[in-house]
Design an enzyme around this catalytic site. Structure first.
Site, PDB file in Angstrom:
ATOM      1  N   TRP A   1       0.824  -1.216   0.000  1.00 51.39           N
ATOM      2  CA  TRP A   1       0.000   0.000   0.000  1.00 51.39           C
ATOM      3  C   TRP A   1       0.854   1.261   0.000  1.00 51.39           C
ATOM      4  O   TRP A   1       0.526   2.239  -0.683  1.00 51.39           O
ATOM      5  CB  TRP A   1      -1.000  -0.016   1.151  1.00 51.39           C
TER       6      TRP A   1
ATOM      7  N   ASP B   1      -1.706   6.501   6.295  1.00 47.61           N
ATOM      8  CA  ASP B   1      -2.775   5.627   5.811  1.00 47.61           C
ATOM      9  C   ASP B   1      -3.044   4.605   6.913  1.00 47.61           C
ATOM     10  O   ASP B   1      -2.231   3.710   7.146  1.00 47.61           O
ATOM     11  CB  ASP B   1      -2.315   4.937   4.516  1.00 47.61           C
TER      12      ASP B   1
ATOM     13  N   LYS C   1     -12.671  -1.729   5.969  1.00 44.44           N
ATOM     14  CA  LYS C   1     -11.825  -2.704   6.650  1.00 44.44           C
ATOM     15  C   LYS C   1     -12.314  -2.866   8.086  1.00 44.44           C
ATOM     16  O   LYS C   1     -12.900  -3.864   8.435  1.00 44.44           O
ATOM     17  CB  LYS C   1     -10.361  -2.249   6.643  1.00 44.44           C
TER      18      LYS C   1
HETATM   19  C1  PLP Z   1      -7.602  -1.406   1.341  1.00 44.24           C
HETATM   20  C2  PLP Z   1      -6.522  -0.416   1.524  1.00 44.24           C
HETATM   21  C3  PLP Z   1      -6.383   0.697   0.669  1.00 44.24           C
HETATM   22  C4  PLP Z   1      -7.281   0.922  -0.522  1.00 44.24           C
HETATM   23  O1  PLP Z   1      -8.561   1.182  -0.114  1.00 44.24           O
HETATM   24  P1  PLP Z   1      -9.728   1.530  -1.170  1.00 44.24           P
HETATM   25  O2  PLP Z   1     -10.792   2.029  -0.264  1.00 44.24           O
HETATM   26  O3  PLP Z   1     -10.061   0.263  -1.876  1.00 44.24           O
HETATM   27  O4  PLP Z   1      -9.223   2.562  -2.085  1.00 44.24           O
HETATM   28  C5  PLP Z   1      -5.362   1.587   0.932  1.00 44.24           C
HETATM   29  N1  PLP Z   1      -4.527   1.414   1.970  1.00 44.24           N
HETATM   30  C6  PLP Z   1      -4.631   0.369   2.811  1.00 44.24           C
HETATM   31  C7  PLP Z   1      -3.672   0.235   3.942  1.00 44.24           C
HETATM   32  C8  PLP Z   1      -5.629  -0.578   2.616  1.00 44.24           C
HETATM   33  O5  PLP Z   1      -5.737  -1.618   3.451  1.00 44.24           O
END
Ligand code: PLP
Length: 360
Positions: free
Chosen positions: A102, A172, A196
Protein backbone atom coordinates in the site's frame (compact mmCIF):
# COMPACT_ATOMS: atom_id res chain seq x y z
CA UNK A 1 -25.29 -24.16 10.19
CA UNK A 2 -24.26 -21.17 12.24
CA UNK A 3 -23.12 -17.97 10.60
CA UNK A 4 -19.72 -18.34 8.86
CA UNK A 5 -16.75 -16.36 10.17
CA UNK A 6 -15.45 -13.93 7.59
CA UNK A 7 -11.69 -13.34 7.74
CA UNK A 8 -11.72 -11.17 4.61
CA UNK A 9 -9.22 -8.30 4.46
CA UNK A 10 -11.88 -5.99 3.03
CA UNK A 11 -14.71 -5.44 2.55
CA UNK A 12 -14.65 -7.16 5.91
CA UNK A 13 -16.91 -8.60 8.56
CA UNK A 14 -19.30 -6.21 10.29
CA UNK A 15 -20.31 -6.66 13.93
CA UNK A 16 -23.52 -8.69 14.14
CA UNK A 17 -25.26 -6.09 16.36
CA UNK A 18 -24.60 -3.50 13.63
CA UNK A 19 -26.13 -5.73 10.94
CA UNK A 20 -29.14 -6.23 13.22
CA UNK A 21 -29.60 -2.48 13.61
CA UNK A 22 -29.25 -1.85 9.87
CA UNK A 23 -31.91 -4.45 9.26
CA UNK A 24 -34.23 -3.12 11.97
CA UNK A 25 -33.88 0.56 11.07
CA UNK A 26 -33.48 0.40 7.30
CA UNK A 27 -37.05 1.36 6.42
CA UNK A 28 -37.42 4.10 8.99
CA UNK A 29 -34.46 6.34 9.74
CA UNK A 30 -34.86 7.90 13.20
CA UNK A 31 -38.66 7.96 13.05
CA UNK A 32 -38.81 9.76 9.69
CA UNK A 33 -40.70 6.84 8.06
CA UNK A 34 -38.27 6.80 5.11
CA UNK A 35 -34.84 5.17 4.84
CA UNK A 36 -31.56 6.97 5.37
CA UNK A 37 -30.79 6.62 1.64
CA UNK A 38 -33.93 8.54 0.66
CA UNK A 39 -33.23 11.68 2.64
CA UNK A 40 -31.79 14.84 1.15
CA UNK A 41 -28.35 15.48 2.57
CA UNK A 42 -29.63 18.99 3.39
CA UNK A 43 -32.23 17.41 5.65
CA UNK A 44 -31.74 18.27 9.32
CA UNK A 45 -31.59 14.56 10.26
CA UNK A 46 -28.73 13.90 7.86
CA UNK A 47 -26.83 17.05 8.79
CA UNK A 48 -27.13 15.93 12.40
CA UNK A 49 -25.99 12.39 11.49
CA UNK A 50 -22.80 13.85 9.99
CA UNK A 51 -22.22 16.17 12.97
CA UNK A 52 -22.74 13.37 15.48
CA UNK A 53 -20.58 10.92 13.54
CA UNK A 54 -17.75 13.44 13.42
CA UNK A 55 -18.08 14.14 17.14
CA UNK A 56 -18.21 10.42 17.96
CA UNK A 57 -15.15 9.65 15.83
CA UNK A 58 -13.16 12.51 17.34
CA UNK A 59 -14.10 11.46 20.83
CA UNK A 60 -13.07 7.83 20.19
CA UNK A 61 -9.77 9.07 18.76
CA UNK A 62 -9.33 11.42 21.69
CA UNK A 63 -8.72 14.52 19.56
CA UNK A 64 -9.86 18.09 19.97
CA UNK A 65 -10.76 21.16 17.95
CA UNK A 66 -7.47 21.37 16.02
CA UNK A 67 -8.72 18.46 13.89
CA UNK A 68 -11.69 18.04 11.57
CA UNK A 69 -13.01 14.66 10.48
CA UNK A 70 -14.26 14.45 6.90
CA UNK A 71 -16.33 11.75 5.20
CA UNK A 72 -15.22 11.58 1.59
CA UNK A 73 -15.77 9.46 -1.52
CA UNK A 74 -13.10 7.67 -3.56
CA UNK A 75 -11.62 5.15 -1.11
CA UNK A 76 -8.20 5.31 0.47
CA UNK A 77 -6.82 5.04 -3.06
CA UNK A 78 -8.02 8.51 -3.96
CA UNK A 79 -6.17 9.84 -0.90
CA UNK A 80 -2.91 8.72 -2.54
CA UNK A 81 -3.59 11.61 -5.00
CA UNK A 82 -5.63 13.94 -2.81
CA UNK A 83 -2.93 14.22 -0.14
CA UNK A 84 -0.17 15.53 -2.46
CA UNK A 85 -2.64 17.70 -4.43
CA UNK A 86 -3.54 19.47 -1.19
CA UNK A 87 -0.20 19.51 0.64
CA UNK A 88 2.40 19.81 -2.11
CA UNK A 89 3.31 22.15 -4.98
CA UNK A 90 4.77 20.48 -8.11
CA UNK A 91 8.27 21.78 -7.29
CA UNK A 92 8.16 20.71 -3.64
CA UNK A 93 9.27 17.48 -1.94
CA UNK A 94 7.53 14.98 0.31
CA UNK A 95 9.10 12.09 2.23
CA UNK A 96 7.60 8.59 1.96
CA UNK A 97 8.38 5.40 3.84
CA UNK A 98 8.00 2.11 1.93
CA UNK A 99 6.78 -0.78 4.07
CA UNK A 100 4.63 -2.85 1.72
CA UNK A 101 2.18 -2.90 -1.16
CA UNK A 102 0.00 0.00 0.00
CA UNK A 103 2.81 2.47 0.67
CA UNK A 104 4.27 1.54 -2.74
CA UNK A 105 0.97 2.47 -4.37
CA UNK A 106 0.84 5.74 -2.42
CA UNK A 107 4.32 6.72 -3.67
CA UNK A 108 3.56 5.85 -7.27
CA UNK A 109 0.49 8.07 -7.28
CA UNK A 110 2.07 10.94 -5.32
CA UNK A 111 5.00 11.11 -7.75
CA UNK A 112 2.58 12.59 -10.33
CA UNK A 113 2.19 15.71 -8.17
CA UNK A 114 5.61 16.52 -6.74
CA UNK A 115 9.09 15.34 -5.88
CA UNK A 116 8.70 12.17 -3.81
CA UNK A 117 11.69 11.01 -1.76
CA UNK A 118 11.69 7.45 -0.45
CA UNK A 119 13.32 7.76 2.99
CA UNK A 120 13.69 4.01 3.60
CA UNK A 121 12.27 0.72 2.39
CA UNK A 122 11.88 -2.79 3.74
CA UNK A 123 11.64 -4.29 0.26
CA UNK A 124 14.90 -6.19 0.83
CA UNK A 125 13.24 -8.24 3.58
CA UNK A 126 10.15 -8.82 1.44
CA UNK A 127 8.34 -6.34 3.68
CA UNK A 128 8.67 -8.47 6.79
CA UNK A 129 10.32 -5.70 8.83
CA UNK A 130 9.73 -2.03 9.65
CA UNK A 131 12.68 0.23 8.69
CA UNK A 132 14.03 1.69 11.96
CA UNK A 133 13.53 5.41 12.35
CA UNK A 134 17.25 6.14 12.76
CA UNK A 135 17.90 4.76 9.24
CA UNK A 136 15.52 7.16 7.49
CA UNK A 137 17.05 9.75 5.18
CA UNK A 138 14.64 12.61 5.80
CA UNK A 139 15.08 15.60 3.46
CA UNK A 140 14.96 18.78 5.53
CA UNK A 141 12.78 20.59 3.00
CA UNK A 142 10.05 17.92 2.76
CA UNK A 143 6.53 19.33 3.18
CA UNK A 144 5.31 16.18 4.93
CA UNK A 145 6.20 12.60 5.81
CA UNK A 146 3.88 9.74 4.70
CA UNK A 147 3.62 6.21 6.01
CA UNK A 148 1.16 3.34 6.06
CA UNK A 149 0.80 2.36 9.72
CA UNK A 150 -0.69 -1.05 8.94
CA UNK A 151 0.21 -2.86 5.74
CA UNK A 152 -2.89 -4.95 5.11
CA UNK A 153 -1.27 -7.31 2.60
CA UNK A 154 2.10 -7.90 4.25
CA UNK A 155 0.82 -7.88 7.83
CA UNK A 156 3.27 -5.28 9.15
CA UNK A 157 2.22 -2.66 11.72
CA UNK A 158 3.85 0.52 13.04
CA UNK A 159 4.25 0.56 16.84
CA UNK A 160 7.04 3.13 17.17
CA UNK A 161 6.85 6.85 17.90
CA UNK A 162 6.77 9.64 15.33
CA UNK A 163 7.36 12.39 17.86
CA UNK A 164 9.59 15.31 16.84
CA UNK A 165 9.96 14.31 13.22
CA UNK A 166 10.26 17.98 12.27
CA UNK A 167 7.55 17.88 9.61
CA UNK A 168 3.83 17.08 9.37
CA UNK A 169 3.00 13.36 9.43
CA UNK A 170 0.41 11.81 7.09
CA UNK A 171 -0.73 8.22 7.64
CA UNK A 172 -2.78 5.63 5.81
CA UNK A 173 -4.53 3.86 8.70
CA UNK A 174 -7.14 2.10 6.54
CA UNK A 175 -6.81 -1.31 8.12
CA UNK A 176 -6.32 -0.49 11.80
CA UNK A 177 -7.91 2.85 12.67
CA UNK A 178 -9.60 2.45 16.09
CA UNK A 179 -8.21 -1.06 16.62
CA UNK A 180 -6.01 0.19 19.48
CA UNK A 181 -5.16 3.48 21.10
CA UNK A 182 -2.60 5.47 19.16
CA UNK A 183 -0.88 8.81 19.85
CA UNK A 184 -3.07 10.61 17.34
CA UNK A 185 -1.46 13.96 18.16
CA UNK A 186 1.71 12.70 16.41
CA UNK A 187 -0.27 12.78 13.16
CA UNK A 188 -1.41 15.78 11.13
CA UNK A 189 -3.51 13.94 8.57
CA UNK A 190 -4.94 10.42 8.80
CA UNK A 191 -7.02 8.61 6.22
CA UNK A 192 -8.84 5.30 6.18
CA UNK A 193 -11.34 3.60 3.91
CA UNK A 194 -14.23 2.42 6.08
CA UNK A 195 -14.65 -1.10 4.68
CA UNK A 196 -11.82 -2.70 6.65
CA UNK A 197 -12.35 -1.98 10.32
CA UNK A 198 -15.13 0.59 10.45
CA UNK A 199 -17.99 -0.04 8.09
CA UNK A 200 -18.79 -0.42 4.45
CA UNK A 201 -17.15 0.71 1.21
CA UNK A 202 -18.12 4.13 -0.10
CA UNK A 203 -16.80 6.44 2.57
CA UNK A 204 -13.25 7.36 3.46
CA UNK A 205 -12.43 8.99 6.76
CA UNK A 206 -9.97 11.87 6.62
CA UNK A 207 -8.88 13.41 9.90
CA UNK A 208 -6.90 16.57 9.32
CA UNK A 209 -5.43 19.44 11.28
CA UNK A 210 -7.02 22.43 9.67
CA UNK A 211 -3.94 24.63 9.99
CA UNK A 212 -2.02 22.23 7.74
CA UNK A 213 -3.94 23.41 4.66
CA UNK A 214 -2.58 26.22 2.52
CA UNK A 215 -4.40 25.68 -0.78
CA UNK A 216 -4.23 23.00 -3.50
CA UNK A 217 -2.47 22.53 -6.80
CA UNK A 218 -4.37 24.47 -9.50
CA UNK A 219 -5.85 21.48 -11.32
CA UNK A 220 -7.25 19.88 -8.15
CA UNK A 221 -10.96 19.11 -8.62
CA UNK A 222 -13.05 21.23 -6.27
CA UNK A 223 -14.47 18.05 -4.79
CA UNK A 224 -10.96 17.05 -3.70
CA UNK A 225 -10.09 20.30 -1.94
CA UNK A 226 -9.93 19.48 1.78
CA UNK A 227 -10.55 23.09 2.79
CA UNK A 228 -13.68 23.22 0.69
CA UNK A 229 -14.90 19.92 2.21
CA UNK A 230 -14.22 21.36 5.68
CA UNK A 231 -16.12 24.53 4.84
CA UNK A 232 -19.05 22.43 3.58
CA UNK A 233 -19.00 19.80 6.35
CA UNK A 234 -18.16 16.98 3.85
CA UNK A 235 -21.09 17.99 1.64
CA UNK A 236 -19.53 19.71 -1.37
CA UNK A 237 -21.65 17.32 -3.41
CA UNK A 238 -24.08 14.53 -2.49
CA UNK A 239 -22.13 12.61 0.16
CA UNK A 240 -22.19 8.82 0.73
CA UNK A 241 -24.97 9.02 3.32
CA UNK A 242 -25.63 5.30 3.69
CA UNK A 243 -21.96 4.36 4.39
CA UNK A 244 -21.73 7.24 6.88
CA UNK A 245 -24.79 5.84 8.67
CA UNK A 246 -23.19 2.38 8.83
CA UNK A 247 -20.00 4.02 10.13
CA UNK A 248 -22.02 5.79 12.82
CA UNK A 249 -23.55 2.45 13.90
CA UNK A 250 -20.11 0.83 14.06
CA UNK A 251 -18.82 3.72 16.19
CA UNK A 252 -21.82 3.42 18.53
CA UNK A 253 -21.12 -0.31 18.83
CA UNK A 254 -17.48 0.44 19.62
CA UNK A 255 -18.60 2.84 22.36
CA UNK A 256 -20.90 0.16 23.76
CA UNK A 257 -17.93 -2.24 24.04
CA UNK A 258 -16.15 0.36 26.18
CA UNK A 259 -14.32 2.33 23.50
CA UNK A 260 -10.83 1.98 22.09
CA UNK A 261 -9.15 0.85 25.32
CA UNK A 262 -11.59 -2.04 25.61
CA UNK A 263 -11.26 -3.14 21.98
CA UNK A 264 -7.47 -2.83 22.21
CA UNK A 265 -7.44 -5.37 25.04
CA UNK A 266 -9.54 -7.78 22.99
CA UNK A 267 -7.47 -7.23 19.84
CA UNK A 268 -4.16 -7.74 21.62
CA UNK A 269 -5.41 -11.03 23.03
CA UNK A 270 -6.77 -12.18 19.64
CA UNK A 271 -3.50 -11.46 17.85
CA UNK A 272 -1.33 -12.94 20.60
CA UNK A 273 -3.30 -16.18 20.62
CA UNK A 274 -3.16 -16.61 16.83
CA UNK A 275 0.57 -15.78 16.59
CA UNK A 276 1.28 -18.11 19.51
CA UNK A 277 -0.54 -20.95 17.74
CA UNK A 278 1.39 -20.28 14.52
CA UNK A 279 4.75 -20.02 16.29
CA UNK A 280 4.15 -23.18 18.30
CA UNK A 281 3.78 -25.23 15.14
CA UNK A 282 6.34 -26.14 12.50
CA UNK A 283 3.46 -26.73 10.09
CA UNK A 284 2.53 -23.00 9.94
CA UNK A 285 4.81 -19.97 9.78
CA UNK A 286 4.42 -16.19 9.93
CA UNK A 287 7.38 -14.46 8.25
CA UNK A 288 7.05 -11.02 9.89
CA UNK A 289 9.55 -9.77 12.49
CA UNK A 290 8.01 -10.00 15.96
CA UNK A 291 8.28 -6.30 16.78
CA UNK A 292 6.08 -5.25 13.86
CA UNK A 293 3.53 -8.02 13.48
CA UNK A 294 0.10 -6.64 12.67
CA UNK A 295 -2.71 -7.21 15.14
CA UNK A 296 -5.25 -6.97 12.34
CA UNK A 297 -3.86 -8.85 9.31
CA UNK A 298 -2.01 -12.07 10.00
CA UNK A 299 -0.46 -13.77 6.99
CA UNK A 300 0.83 -17.31 7.41
CA UNK A 301 2.21 -19.98 5.11
CA UNK A 302 2.00 -23.75 5.27
CA UNK A 303 5.40 -25.50 5.38
CA UNK A 304 4.10 -27.65 2.52
CA UNK A 305 2.47 -25.28 0.04
CA UNK A 306 1.04 -28.16 -1.98
CA UNK A 307 -1.56 -28.31 0.82
CA UNK A 308 -2.69 -24.71 0.26
CA UNK A 309 -5.77 -25.43 -1.82
CA UNK A 310 -6.78 -28.26 0.51
CA UNK A 311 -6.53 -25.84 3.44
CA UNK A 312 -8.67 -23.25 1.65
CA UNK A 313 -11.34 -25.80 0.71
CA UNK A 314 -11.45 -27.38 4.16
CA UNK A 315 -11.59 -24.03 5.96
CA UNK A 316 -14.39 -22.85 3.70
CA UNK A 317 -16.33 -26.04 4.35
CA UNK A 318 -15.86 -25.41 8.07
CA UNK A 319 -17.42 -21.95 7.69
CA UNK A 320 -14.14 -20.02 7.85
CA UNK A 321 -14.23 -17.69 4.86
CA UNK A 322 -11.61 -15.79 2.88
CA UNK A 323 -8.43 -17.16 4.41
CA UNK A 324 -6.59 -17.22 1.09
CA UNK A 325 -3.59 -14.88 1.16
CA UNK A 326 -3.12 -11.98 -1.25
CA UNK A 327 -1.89 -13.18 -4.63
CA UNK A 328 1.35 -11.17 -4.27
CA UNK A 329 2.29 -12.92 -1.00
CA UNK A 330 0.63 -16.34 -1.32
CA UNK A 331 -0.25 -18.64 1.55
CA UNK A 332 -3.00 -17.60 3.94
CA UNK A 333 -4.09 -14.46 5.70
CA UNK A 334 -6.52 -14.05 8.57
CA UNK A 335 -7.86 -10.52 8.93
CA UNK A 336 -9.14 -10.18 12.48
CA UNK A 337 -10.59 -6.68 12.66
CA UNK A 338 -12.69 -5.36 15.54
CA UNK A 339 -15.77 -7.32 14.40
CA UNK A 340 -13.96 -10.65 14.82
CA UNK A 341 -14.26 -12.03 18.35
CA UNK A 342 -11.84 -14.07 20.44
CA UNK A 343 -14.24 -17.00 19.99
CA UNK A 344 -13.92 -16.61 16.21
CA UNK A 345 -10.11 -16.66 16.51
CA UNK A 346 -10.27 -19.69 18.82
CA UNK A 347 -12.38 -21.47 16.20
CA UNK A 348 -9.74 -20.70 13.57
CA UNK A 349 -6.93 -21.95 15.82
CA UNK A 350 -8.83 -25.15 16.52
CA UNK A 351 -9.39 -25.67 12.79
CA UNK A 352 -5.69 -25.09 12.07
CA UNK A 353 -4.64 -27.64 14.71
CA UNK A 354 -7.05 -30.22 13.35
CA UNK A 355 -5.92 -29.59 9.75
CA UNK A 356 -2.31 -30.05 10.84
CA UNK A 357 -3.19 -33.25 12.71
CA UNK A 358 -4.83 -34.87 9.69
CA UNK A 359 -2.32 -33.56 7.11
CA UNK A 360 1.12 -33.55 8.73
C1 PLP B 1 -7.60 -1.41 1.34
C2 PLP B 1 -6.52 -0.42 1.52
C3 PLP B 1 -6.38 0.70 0.67
C4 PLP B 1 -7.28 0.92 -0.52
O1 PLP B 1 -8.56 1.18 -0.11
P1 PLP B 1 -9.73 1.53 -1.17
O2 PLP B 1 -10.79 2.03 -0.26
O3 PLP B 1 -10.06 0.26 -1.88
O4 PLP B 1 -9.22 2.56 -2.08
C5 PLP B 1 -5.36 1.59 0.93
N1 PLP B 1 -4.53 1.41 1.97
C6 PLP B 1 -4.63 0.37 2.81
C7 PLP B 1 -3.67 0.23 3.94
C8 PLP B 1 -5.63 -0.58 2.62
O5 PLP B 1 -5.74 -1.62 3.45
Amino acid sequence: MSRPINFCSGPAALPLPVLDRISAELHDFQGSKISVMEHSHRDRLIVRLFEETEARLKSLLGIGDAYRALFLPGGATLQFSQVPMNLLAPNESAAYLTTGAWSQKAIKEAAKYGNIVEVASSKETNFTTMPARDTWQLPADAKYFHLCTNETIHGVEWFDSLEDLGMPVVADMSSHLLSRSMPIDEFDLIYAGAQKNLGTAGVTIVVVKEDLLEGCQPLTPGLMDYQSQIDNDSMVNTPPVYPVWVLSLVLEWLESLGGVAAVEKINRQKAESLYAAIDASSFYRNPVAKDCRSWMNIPFVLSDDSLDSKFIDASQNAGLLNLKGHRSVGGMRASIYNAITQTDVDTLIEFMREFERVSA
